[in-house]
Design a protein around this motif. Structure first.
Motif, mmCIF file in Angstrom:
data_model
loop_
_atom_site.group_PDB
_atom_site.id
_atom_site.type_symbol
_atom_site.label_atom_id
_atom_site.label_comp_id
_atom_site.label_asym_id
_atom_site.label_seq_id
_atom_site.Cartn_x
_atom_site.Cartn_y
_atom_site.Cartn_z
ATOM 1 N N ASP A 414 -2.155 10.834 5.471
ATOM 2 C CA ASP A 414 -2.694 12.153 5.144
ATOM 3 C C ASP A 414 -4.140 11.977 4.668
ATOM 4 N N VAL A 415 -5.014 11.622 5.598
ATOM 5 C CA VAL A 415 -6.392 11.255 5.263
ATOM 6 C C VAL A 415 -7.148 12.415 4.618
ATOM 7 N N ALA A 416 -6.883 13.614 5.068
ATOM 8 C CA ALA A 416 -7.611 14.780 4.551
ATOM 9 C C ALA A 416 -7.356 15.005 3.063
ATOM 10 N N ASN A 417 -6.189 14.525 2.561
ATOM 11 C CA ASN A 417 -5.838 14.740 1.148
ATOM 12 C C ASN A 417 -5.549 13.411 0.447
ATOM 13 N N MET A 418 -6.348 12.413 0.771
ATOM 14 C CA MET A 418 -6.105 11.068 0.238
ATOM 15 C C MET A 418 -6.020 11.031 -1.287
ATOM 16 N N LEU A 419 -6.877 11.776 -1.954
ATOM 17 C CA LEU A 419 -6.977 11.682 -3.413
ATOM 18 C C LEU A 419 -6.265 12.815 -4.142
ATOM 19 N N ARG A 420 -5.447 13.575 -3.433
ATOM 20 C CA ARG A 420 -4.639 14.575 -4.104
ATOM 21 C C ARG A 420 -3.670 13.871 -5.052
ATOM 22 N N ALA A 421 -3.327 14.492 -6.161
ATOM 23 C CA ALA A 421 -2.587 13.818 -7.231
ATOM 24 C C ALA A 421 -1.349 13.081 -6.741
ATOM 25 N N GLU A 422 -0.476 13.795 -5.949
ATOM 26 C CA GLU A 422 0.755 13.145 -5.504
ATOM 27 C C GLU A 422 0.478 12.015 -4.516
ATOM 28 N N ASN A 423 -0.568 12.176 -3.689
ATOM 29 C CA ASN A 423 -0.929 11.123 -2.742
ATOM 30 C C ASN A 423 -1.521 9.908 -3.454
ATOM 31 N N LEU A 424 -2.270 10.157 -4.517
ATOM 32 C CA LEU A 424 -2.849 9.054 -5.277
ATOM 33 C C LEU A 424 -1.754 8.177 -5.868
ATOM 34 N N SER A 425 -0.727 8.791 -6.454
ATOM 35 C CA SER A 425 0.379 8.034 -7.034
ATOM 36 C C SER A 425 1.130 7.238 -5.967
ATOM 37 N N MET A 426 1.434 7.896 -4.840
ATOM 38 C CA MET A 426 2.164 7.215 -3.766
ATOM 39 C C MET A 426 1.304 6.130 -3.115
ATOM 40 N N GLY A 427 0.013 6.370 -2.982
ATOM 41 C CA GLY A 427 -0.869 5.377 -2.378
ATOM 42 C C GLY A 427 -0.952 4.107 -3.211
ATOM 43 N N LEU A 428 -1.058 4.282 -4.522
ATOM 44 C CA LEU A 428 -1.079 3.120 -5.418
ATOM 45 C C LEU A 428 0.249 2.382 -5.374
ATOM 46 N N TYR A 429 1.338 3.123 -5.242
ATOM 47 C CA TYR A 429 2.665 2.512 -5.092
ATOM 48 C C TYR A 429 2.696 1.650 -3.818
ATOM 49 N N GLY A 430 2.091 2.150 -2.750
ATOM 50 C CA GLY A 430 2.015 1.385 -1.503
ATOM 51 C C GLY A 430 1.219 0.104 -1.669
ATOM 52 N N ILE A 431 0.101 0.161 -2.409
ATOM 53 C CA ILE A 431 -0.703 -1.042 -2.659
ATOM 54 C C ILE A 431 0.115 -2.068 -3.442
ATOM 55 N N GLY A 432 0.873 -1.573 -4.432
ATOM 56 C CA GLY A 432 1.750 -2.466 -5.184
ATOM 57 C C GLY A 432 2.747 -3.161 -4.264
ATOM 58 N N PHE A 433 3.292 -2.412 -3.295
ATOM 59 C CA PHE A 433 4.256 -2.995 -2.366
ATOM 60 C C PHE A 433 3.602 -4.024 -1.444
ATOM 61 N N ALA A 434 2.322 -3.837 -1.139
ATOM 62 C CA ALA A 434 1.609 -4.857 -0.357
ATOM 63 C C ALA A 434 1.573 -6.174 -1.119
ATOM 64 N N ALA A 435 1.353 -6.100 -2.453
ATOM 65 C CA ALA A 435 1.371 -7.311 -3.281
ATOM 66 C C ALA A 435 2.757 -7.931 -3.304
ATOM 67 N N VAL A 436 3.796 -7.086 -3.416
ATOM 68 C CA VAL A 436 5.178 -7.590 -3.384
ATOM 69 C C VAL A 436 5.453 -8.266 -2.041
ATOM 70 N N GLY A 437 4.997 -7.635 -0.950
ATOM 71 C CA GLY A 437 5.191 -8.220 0.373
ATOM 72 C C GLY A 437 4.531 -9.575 0.491
ATOM 73 N N MET A 438 3.307 -9.688 0.002
ATOM 74 C CA MET A 438 2.582 -10.955 0.080
ATOM 75 C C MET A 438 3.325 -12.065 -0.666
ATOM 76 N N LEU A 439 3.980 -11.714 -1.782
ATOM 77 C CA LEU A 439 4.650 -12.718 -2.606
ATOM 78 C C LEU A 439 6.155 -12.799 -2.363
ATOM 79 N N SER A 440 6.679 -11.990 -1.446
ATOM 80 C CA SER A 440 8.139 -11.949 -1.260
ATOM 81 C C SER A 440 8.702 -13.248 -0.722
ATOM 82 N N THR A 441 7.876 -14.041 -0.015
ATOM 83 C CA THR A 441 8.347 -15.330 0.496
ATOM 84 C C THR A 441 7.811 -16.483 -0.354
ATOM 85 N N LEU A 442 7.600 -16.227 -1.652
ATOM 86 C CA LEU A 442 7.025 -17.234 -2.538
ATOM 87 C C LEU A 442 7.884 -18.496 -2.593
#
Length: 735
Positions: A414-442
Motif C-alpha cells: 500500500d505505497v500510497a499510504n505507507m506512513l499511515r498509523a496502522e501501516n507504520l505499525s505493520m511495516g515495522l512488524y515486517g522489518i522485525g520478521f526480516a531480522a527473525v528470518g535472517m537469524l532463523s537458521t542460526l
C-alpha cells in the motif's frame, strides 16, 4: 495463551540442546591423538578456562551493580519490577552459551587435527559438528529463556485492559536482552583484545623477526594465541549471537503486540509468530548440519560449497516453513509476513556471499591485495583499506532493500499510504520478521562461524605436534576455509544486528509509552494544543510529540553522538590491542633473548607468562569501552530526552553498521592474502611478499576480531540500554 501452539518453542529448545549434547559426546569419543597433541590441547584448555573464570568475576560485579540500580528504579516507579531479574537471566544465559561453546572448541581442536591425519572429510566433520554445538546451544538456551519468561509473565502479569497485558509482557522480556548484550560486549571486547594481543605478538616476533612458522612451539606466544581464538571467536561470538537471536525475536514480538493492540484475538498470534518461526528453524538447521561433508583433496571453493549446501538447504526449507506456520496460526496477511521472512533470509545469504567474495583467496579482490605486497607492506595496507571500503556497498544496499521490501510486504504494498498509523505499525512488524528470518537458521550459520577457530586451533596443534606435511596441508585448507566462514559469519551477524537494532528502535517508543503511563502521564498535549490518549497513541504520534525531526537540534546532536560512538569505541579497542600487543612483543623478544635453547628446541618457552599478559591486558582494557556503551545512552537521555536518544540510536546504527562491515572485510582480506601467499603463490612462506602480507594481517587482526565484531553489539546494547532506561528519560531530562 494458546498453549498447544506455544509448546513447540520449548520443545525446539530441548531438541537443540539434546543434539548439541549428542554432537559433543560423539566428538569426545574421537581420539585426541598423540601425547604431545593432548598436552598442547590441555595447555590451551586450561588457559581458556582460566581467562573465562576471571572475566566472569569482573562481569558479575558489574551485573550486581546494574541489577541494584534497576531495583532502585523499580522501587521509585521508574522501572518494571521484573526488569532486574530479567536482566540477570539474560546475562547468565548469554555467558552460559559462550562457556559451553568454548568448552567444546577446546576439546575439539586436537581431535580435528588427529582426524585430519586420516582424511580431509573427517577433519571437516569433527570441526563443523563441534561448531554446531555452539550454534545449537545458543538457539536452545535462547528459546528456553524466552519460553520460561513468557510462561512466568503470562501467569503473574495482571490483565490491565484488553491487549495491554501482552505489551507489558513483551517489553519486559526485551529487557533481558540488555543483560545478554552487556555480557556479549564484555565477552567480545575482552576476548578480542586477548586474542589479538597474542596473535600480533606471535606474528611480529615469531614470523617476521625469528622467521619461524605461525604455530611453532618455539614461539612463546603461540599457546596464548590459540587460547585467544577460543575466548574471542567462540565464547565472545556465542554470547554475541545469543543476544542478536533473542533481540530479533523479542523486538518483533513487542512490535506485534503493539500492531494488534486493538485486536486481542490476533494479538497473541502476532506475538507467538516470531517465536514459532525461530523454533521451526531449529529443526531445519539440523537437516543442514547433517548434509555437510566433502571429498578428499577438495579445494577452497569445494569446501565452501560443502558448507553452503547445508546453510542454503536449511534457509530454503525455513522459507517454505514460514508460509505454513503463519497460515496455520491464522496471522493476518500471512503471505506478506512470510515474504518478509524470505526477504531476511535472502539478505543474510547475499551478505554472507559478498563477504566470501571479498575475503576468500579464491577470488580476485583478496588475490589483488596479496599481489600488492610485491611493493611492500604500505601498498598491502592501502589495498586492504580500499577493498574494505568498497565492500560495504553491497551489504548496505542489501539491508536497504530488505528494509523497504519487508515493510512493503507487511503492508501489502500500500505505497500510497505507507506512513499511515496502522501501516507504520505493520511495516515495522515486517522489518522485525526480516531480522527473525535472517537469524532463523542460526543453528547452522553459527556452526559455520564457530568452525573457524576450531580449525585454526587444529592447525596450531598439528604444527606444534610435528605432524606430517600432508596433515598440515589439510589443516591449512580447513583453516583457510575457517577464515572465510568467520568473515561471512561476521557479515551475517552485522547484517542481522542492523535489522534487529531497527526493530529495537521501534520497540523503544513502546517502552516510552509504558514509561509515561507508569508515571501517570496519560495524555499527550501537542505543540498545536491538541491532546491525545497516551495509551492509544501510535508511533507517528510520539514522533510528533517529541518533535523527532531532522530540524530538531536535539536529534541532530544525538546523531552526531551516535556516529562518534562507533569511531571512539573502535579507537579505544584498537588502542587496547596495540598496548597489549606491545607488551606481548617485548615479552616474546625477552624470552628469545634470555631463555637459552628456545630456537634449537632444547629450551622450553614460558607460555604461561604470555597467557598472563593477555589475560591482564584484556581484563583491564575491556572495562572503559564497554561501560561507555552503557553510560552514553543514559547520559544522552538525561540531557537531551527522547528525541536525543532517537538521534543517538540512528547515528550509531548507520555509522556502526557500515564501519563494522568495512573492518570485518578488510581484516578478512588481509588475513587470507597472507594465506594465499603461504599456499605457494608469489614466492610462498618466508619471502618478502609473505612478510609484507604478515604486516597487513597484523593490522587486520584487531579490525576483524576485536573492533569490527564488537560494533554490532554496541549498536544493539545502546538500543537495549535506552529501552531499559526509558522510564528515567521520560521522567526527567535537561532539555
Amino acid at each position: 495463551m494458546e498453549n498447544n501452539i506455544f509448546f513447540l518453542v520449548p520443545f525446539a529448545a530441548v531438541t537443540a540442546m539434546a543434539f548439541a549434547f549428542y554432537f559433543f559426546k560423539k566428538m569426545m569419543l574421537e581420539s585426541e591423538g598423540t601425547g604431545t597433541m593432548k598436552k598442547i590441547a590441555q595447555y590451551v584448555r586450561e588457559g581458556a578456562m582460566s581467562y573465562l573464570k576471571q572475566q566472569y568475576k569482573v562481569v558479575s560485579l558489574i551485573f550486581v551493580v546494574l541489577a541494584l540500580l534497576f531495583s532502585v528504579m523499580a522501587y521509585f516507579g521508574l522501572q518494571n519490577t521484573w526488569v532486574p531479574f530479567a536482566f540477570l537471566t539474560g546475562g547468565f544465559f548469554s555467558g552460559l552459551a559462550g562457556f559451553f561453546g568454548m568448552k567444546t572448541a577446546t576439546y575439539a581442536s586436537s581431535r580435528t587435527a588427529n582426524a585430519a591425519s586420516k582424511s580431509l572429510n573427517q577433519g571437516l566433520q569433527i570441526a563443523f559438528r563441534s561448531g554446531a554445538v555452539m550454534g545449537l546451544v545458543v538457539v536452545g538456551l535462547a528459546l528456553f529463556d524466552i519460553s520460561a519468561w513468557y510462561f512466568v509473565l503470562d501467569y503473574f502479569v495482571e490483565e490491565i485492559e484488553p491487549g495491554h497485558k501482552l505489551v507489558i509482557i513483551t517489553t519486559t522480556m526485551l529487557t533481558f536482552g540488555m543483560g545478554a548484550s552487556t555480557q556479549a560486549l564484555f565477552a567480545r571486547v575482552g576476548g578480542g583484545i586477548y586474542t589479538k594481543a597474542a596473535d600480533v605478538g606471535a606474528d611480529l616476533v615469531g614470523k617476521i623477526e625469528a622467521g619461524i612458522p605461525e604455530d611453532d612451539p618455539r614461539n612463546p606466544a603461540t599457546i596464548a594465541d590459540n587460547v585467544g581464538d577460543n575466548v574471542g571467536d567462540v565464547a565472545g561470538m556465542g554470547a554475541d549471537l545469543y543476544e542478536s537471536y533473542c533481540g530479533s525475536i523479542l523486538a518483533t514480538a513487542a512490535l506485534g503486540a503493539s500492531a494488534f493492540l486493538l485486536n486481542p484475538a490476533l494479538q497473541e498470534k502476532a506475538v507467538l509468530a516470531p517465536m514459532l518461526v525461530a523454533a521451526v528453524g531449529v529443526f531445519l538447521s539440523l537437516i543442514g548440519i547433517f548434509l555437510v561433508k566433502t571429498r578428499e583433496g577438495a579445494n577452497m571453493k569445494q569446501l565452501m560449497a560443502a558448507l553452503n549446501l547445508g546453510v542454503n538447504i536449511s534457509s530454503l526449507l525455513t522459507a517454505m516453513a514460514a508460509f505454513a506456520i503463519l497460515y496455520l496460526i491464522g496471522l493476518p496477511n500471512w503471505i506478506g509476513i512470510s515474504f518478509a521472512v524470505v526477504t531476511g533470509l535472502f539478505a543474510g545469504v547475499i551478505i554472507g556471499q559478498t563477504a566470501e567474495y571479498y575475503t576468500s583467496h579464491s577470488y580476485r579482490p583478496t588475490q589483488k591485495v596479496a599481489e600488492s605486497a610485491v611493493t611492500g607492506p604500505a601498498t598491502v595496507i592501502i589495498s586492504g583499506l580500499g577493498l574494505g571500503m568498497i565492500s560495504t556497498a553491497i551489504p548496505v544496499m542489501t539491508i536497504a532493500a530488505a528494509i523497504i521490501l519487508s515493510y512493503l510486504c507487511a503492508i501489502q504494498f500500500d505505497v500510497a499510504n505507507m506512513l499511515r498509523a496502522e501501516n507504520l505499525s505493520m511495516g515495522l512488524y515486517g522489518i522485525g520478521f526480516a531480522a527473525v528470518g535472517m537469524l532463523s537458521t542460526l543453528g547452522i550459520t553459527l556452526a559455520t562461524d564457530a568452525y573457524g577457530p576450531i580449525a585454526d586451533n587444529a592447525g596450531g596443534n598439528a604444527e606444534m605436534s610435528g605432524l606430517g606435511e600432508e596433515v598440515r596441508k589439510r589443516t591449512d585448507a580447513l583453516d583457510a576455509l575457517g577464515n572465510t566462514t568467520a568473515a561471512t559469519g561476521k557479515g551475517f551477524s552485522i547484517g542481522s544486528a542492523a535489522l534487529t537494532a531497527l526493530a529495537l528502535l521501534a520497540s523503544y517508543i513502546e517502552e516510552v509509552k509504558i514509561g509515561l503511563i507508569r508515571i501517570g502521564h496519560n495524555t499527550l498535549v501537542f505543540a498545536s494544543g491538541e491532546s491525545f490518549d497516551t495509551q492509544k497513541a501510535g508511533f507517528a504520534d510520539f514522533m510528533t510529540y517529541y518533535q523527532v525531526t531532522l530540524m530538531n537540534p536535539k536529534v541532530l546532536i544525538g546523531m552526531f553522538l551516535g556516529s562518534m560512538m562507533a569511531f571512539v569505541f573502535c579507537g579505544l579497542t584498537m588502542n587496547a590491542v596495540g598496548r597489549a600487543a606491545q607488551k606481548m612483543v617485548e615479552e616474546v623478544r625477552r624470552q628469545f633473548r634470555e631463555i637459552a635453547g628456545i630456537m634449537d628446541g632444547t629450551g622450553l618457552p614460558d607460555y604461561a607468562r604470555c597467557v598472563e599478559i593477555s589475560t591482564k591486558s584484556a581484563q583491564k582494557a575491556m572495562l572503559f569501552p564497554s561501560l561507555l556503551a552503557i553510560i552514553v545512552p543514559v547520559a544522552t537521555g538525561v540531557v537531551f530526552g527522547v528525541s536525543g536518544v532517537m538521534g543517538l540510536l540512528v547515528g550509531g546504527l548507520s555509522s556502526g553498521f557500515v564501519l563494522a562491515i568495512f573492518m570485518a572485510n578488510a581484516g578478512g582480506a588481509w588475513d587470507n592474502a597472507k594465506k594465499y601467499v603461504e599456499a605457494g603463490h608469489l614466492g610462498g612462506k618466508g619471502s618478502d611478499v609473505h612478510k609484507a602480507c604478515v604486516v597487513g594481517d597484523t593490522v587486520g587482526d584487531p579490525f576483524k576480531d576485536t573492533s569490527g565484531p564488537s560494533l554490532n553489539i554496541l549498536i544493539k546494547l545502546m538500543s537495549m540500554v535506552s529501552i531499559v532506561m526509558a522510564g528515567l528519560t521520560v521522567t526527567w531530562s535537561l532539555f
